[in-house]
Design an enzyme around this catalytic site. Structure first.
Site, mmCIF file in Angstrom:
data_model
loop_
_atom_site.group_PDB
_atom_site.id
_atom_site.type_symbol
_atom_site.label_atom_id
_atom_site.label_comp_id
_atom_site.label_asym_id
_atom_site.label_seq_id
_atom_site.Cartn_x
_atom_site.Cartn_y
_atom_site.Cartn_z
ATOM 1 N N GLU A 193 1.016 -0.978 -0.070
ATOM 2 C CA GLU A 193 0.038 -0.008 -0.099
ATOM 3 C C GLU A 193 0.745 1.609 -0.051
ATOM 4 O O GLU A 193 0.523 2.512 -0.530
ATOM 5 C CB GLU A 193 -0.968 0.101 1.138
ATOM 6 N N ASP A 233 1.096 3.994 -3.206
ATOM 7 C CA ASP A 233 0.502 5.159 -2.667
ATOM 8 C C ASP A 233 1.962 6.212 -3.393
ATOM 9 O O ASP A 233 1.878 7.421 -3.684
ATOM 10 C CB ASP A 233 0.847 5.417 -1.079
ATOM 11 N N SER A 235 -8.160 1.852 -3.319
ATOM 12 C CA SER A 235 -6.622 2.360 -2.393
ATOM 13 C C SER A 235 -5.976 2.981 -3.940
ATOM 14 O O SER A 235 -4.844 3.869 -3.859
ATOM 15 C CB SER A 235 -4.908 1.628 -2.151
#
Ligand SMILES: *[C@@H]1O[C@H](CO)[C@@H](O)[C@H](O)[C@H]1NC(C)=O
Ligand SMILES: *[C@@H]1O[C@H](CO)[C@@H](O)[C@H](O)[C@H]1NC(C)=O
Ligand SMILES: *[C@@H]1O[C@H](CO)[C@@H](O)[C@H](O)[C@H]1NC(C)=O
Ligand SMILES: *[C@@H]1O[C@H](CO)[C@@H](O)[C@H](O)[C@H]1NC(C)=O
Ligand SMILES: *[C@@H]1O[C@H](CO)[C@@H](O)[C@H](O)[C@H]1NC(C)=O
Ligand SMILES: *[C@@H]1O[C@H](CO)[C@@H](O)[C@H](O)[C@H]1NC(C)=O
Ligand SMILES: *[C@@H]1O[C@H](CO)[C@@H](O)[C@H](O)[C@H]1NC(C)=O
Ligand SMILES: *[C@@H]1O[C@H](CO)[C@@H](O)[C@H](O)[C@H]1NC(C)=O
Length: 569
Positions: A291, A295, A486
């Site tokens: 993640e 990002d 996400s």
């Protein structure tokens, strides 16, 4: 955390009270129920804790003028208002948000009467008063009945009470006591769906269609995002990861070397690190977060030359079951310069305070369609939080259907629906009521039609290519393909950061709280009208013309959004 004893005024108030007072003074306080609720259906009673188990409680003290602050937020965020863009400084925000000395001493006096003297003050505006007592004392102090509750089919066990009371004369001084009746499930960034790996260079070629593989170029083409570097040094984009997640610098370097060959030093090719609650940045092989890598790769890789900061939030949380969310908000609120963009009941109030200072806050909407999470065994739709906080911009996902002729449709996992807690905000009228009219009573029993609708916007979120060489078991030279909302929140956040850059260059204020602007100009979005978000044994909400609880207003058109931002500033 600041110990209350450090405050002169508080000391003065407390020192007049002998510590043995609890025994001597009969309680004359009239108690009134402050919050009560039924047991939520996804929790079950799991036993009574022993009376001497310690419990750490925090009292949220009322702000000097929360209504005033709320009004300012709407004024500075609503295009056309004479105060639009005039965000507050830390001191100006504090003047509204700090509890008055009377509030602090009234609450401290009550606790002192009950023998509770070791009080700690925390929060960016010293707006939380904390103490630790045995459960038996907590029960008698608050007329509460603390029990253990476990989440059905989930890992969480919470100590909560279904009702508690406070003295009637303290009503105006106390917002709430935490943890008590709060069962909210925070989504820390849903678990990404990770599928096949591919050869990196082959991926770059395949990516022309952007269907089986999405790389920065796809997003740039589809939404008109420029590759020209941002130039303003005041522009910042913060991304946060929880549970000690950290991002691998080498992975980002490799990602850029494959997919953004045009970005080289002296442009910004890396990110800065900040830590909250003991977060980490070992930069060791093997254990970077997927993640976190996603990002950083889709912010540094899209918001060209914007300063990106990754905040690793550790497990040493001081906000109880809020898992660092409130600690993070307080950390940001306490800074003299708040970030321009941040992607990650009372927590929502902390976001309100951040928006007052001109921060845009974005959260992914969640990955379980109308079930909110990936666990689909639900009997009513489950709205996610913090995505449903009205001061947050919630980002859902789309998917490309036809190769070569890119048409966006709703991604099936894109979480959306209606809050059971926050009412429909003014900026969502008439969009949300219009959608509900069109729905014609479908699923009527399964959601709350008076709630805030989410998500607000969307971007592609399927088949994003990321480099995670450092991850255990992944052979170097391959990319991971990941799906999830996400993927969409860093993409949208990067667009906002690039728009802020143009505004700052023209000496105009950054965008801050986005929603009133976005809902005033729905035409800057590509309206997504097909697909739905199945869950809880239903087909979920359909995407339709106009706003819908799957793709929000739609996906961004950079040029139009930029023009609208410039026209309104
Ligand atoms: C007061 O509370 C703090 C934090 O809750 C704790 O670290 C400290 O040891 C306590 N002090 C006393 C004298 O109990
Ligand atoms: C706010 O910043 C000050 C000064 O850096 C620090 O002492 C204090 O602990 C911070 N408060 C919070 C809530 O982080
Ligand atoms: C989903 O929830 C059900 C009960 O509500 C539980 O039995 C099941 O184990 C859960 N599944 C997962 C993957 O957590
Ligand atoms: C953005 O909108 C403008 C005006 O409608 C249009 O001309 C342009 O093609 C759009 N850009 C993209 C990338 O869709
Ligand atoms: C990158 O941004 C910095 C400010 O953060 C600016 O000084 C520099 O000129 C920018 N680089 C380019 C090539 O525009
Ligand atoms: C977290 O707290 C524990 C226990 O107080 C401490 O041992 C540890 O060093 C802390 N971790 C960090 C990274 O600060
Ligand atoms: C995306 O679209 C493809 C092609 O229509 C479909 O096979 C896939 O299931 C879709 N995925 C999601 C998450 O919507
Ligand atoms: C529906 O939402 C409103 C807020 O919009 C809330 O006050 C109400 O309690 C909710 N009803 C249910 C049954 O959750």
């Amino acid at each position: 955390m600041v110990y209350l004893a450090a405050f002169a005024f508080a000391l003065a108030a407390l020192s007049t009270l002998p510590t043995s007072m609890a025994a001597d003074v009969p309680a004359h306080r009239i108690m009134v129920v402050h919050e009560e609720r039924e047991l939520p259906d996804h929790f079950a009673l799991a036993g009574t804790p022993s009376p001497d188990t310690p419990i750490s409680l925090k009292i949220a003290l009322t702000a000097t003028d929360m209504a005033g602050l709320e009004k300012v937020v709407w004024d500075v965020s609503t295009p056309g208002n004479s105060l639009y863009g005039q965000h507050l400084s830390y001191d100006e925000t504090r003047a509204y948000a700090v509890p008055s000395p009377e509030t602090v001493s009234a609450v401290a006096t009550w606790l002192n009467e009950n023998g509770i003297t070791n009080l700690t003050s925390s929060g960016a505006f010293d707006d939380w008063l904390g103490f630790t007592v045995p459960i038996s004392i907590a029960n008698s102090l608050l007329n509460a009945n603390f029990e253990k509750f476990s989440e059905v089919g989930g890992p969480r066990e919470l100590t909560r009470t279904l009702s508690y009371s406070i003295p009637v004369d303290l009503k105006q001084h106390i917002d709430l006591v935490y943890p008590t009746t709060d069962f909210v499930r925070l989504s820390k960034g849903p678990k990404l769906e990770v599928h096949e790996t591919s050869d990196k260079l082959a991926t770059r070629a395949v990516a022309a269609s952007c269907q089986s593989a999405v790389i920065p170029q796809c997003l740039q083409n589809l939404y008109g995002i420029p590759t020209t570097p941002a130039t303003n040094s005041l522009n910042t984009l913060f991304v946060s990861g929880f549970d000690d997640e950290w991002a691998q610098e080498e992975d980002l370097e490799e990602f850029l070397s494959i997919y953004r060959t045009d970005i080289r030093v002296p442009l910004k090719t890396t990110f800065q690190e900040k830590f909250v609650d003991g977060g980490e940045n070992p930069q060791a092989p093997l254990i970077a977060g997927i993640e976190a890598d996603l990002d950083t790769q889709y912010t540094v890789g899209i918001a060209t030359n914007v300063s990106v900061t990754f905040i690793s939030v550790g497990d040493n949380n001081t906000d109880g079951d809020l898992d660092g969310f409130l600690d993070l908000a307080n950390y940001l609120l306490n800074k003299t310069t708040t970030p321009g963009v941040l992607t990650t009941s009372n927590l929502c109030n902390a976001y309100l305070k951040l928006t007052a200072r001109g921060t845009s806050i974005l959260f992914s909407s969640g990955d379980g369609g109308v079930s909110g999470s990936q666990n689909q065994s639900c009997t009513t739709f489950v709205p996610t939080f913090p995505s449903t906080c009205p001061y947050v911009t919630s980002v859902g996902s789309t998917n490309l259907t036809v190769a070569g002729n890119p048409t966006e449709t709703a991604a099936t996992f894109s979480a959306g629906g209606f809050s059971n807690y926050f009412p429909t905000p003014a900026y969502q009228k008439p969009d949300v009521p219009d959608y509900l009219t069109g729905l014609n009573d479908a699923y009527k029993e399964l959601y709350n039609s008076s709630g805030r609708g989410y998500p607000d916007v969307s971007t592609l979120g399927v088949n994003f290519q990321i480099v995670v060489d450092s991850l255990l078991g992944i052979v170097p030279g391959l990319t991971l393909s990941v799906d999830g909302t996400s993927c969409s929140s860093p993409t949208f956040a990067s667009i906002i950061a690039l728009i802020n850059d143009h505004l700052l260059e023209k000496e105009k204020p950054r965008l801050g709280f986005l929603n009133p602007l976005l809902y005033s100009f729905p035409k800057v979005f590509n309206d997504i009208t097909t697909g739905s978000n199945p869950g809880c044994g239903t087909n979920g909400f359909p995407a339709t013309k106009g706003w819908d609880p799957v793709t929000g207003l739609g996906t961004p058109n950079f040029t139009s959004l930029l023009q609208t931002a410039l026209d309104n500033s």
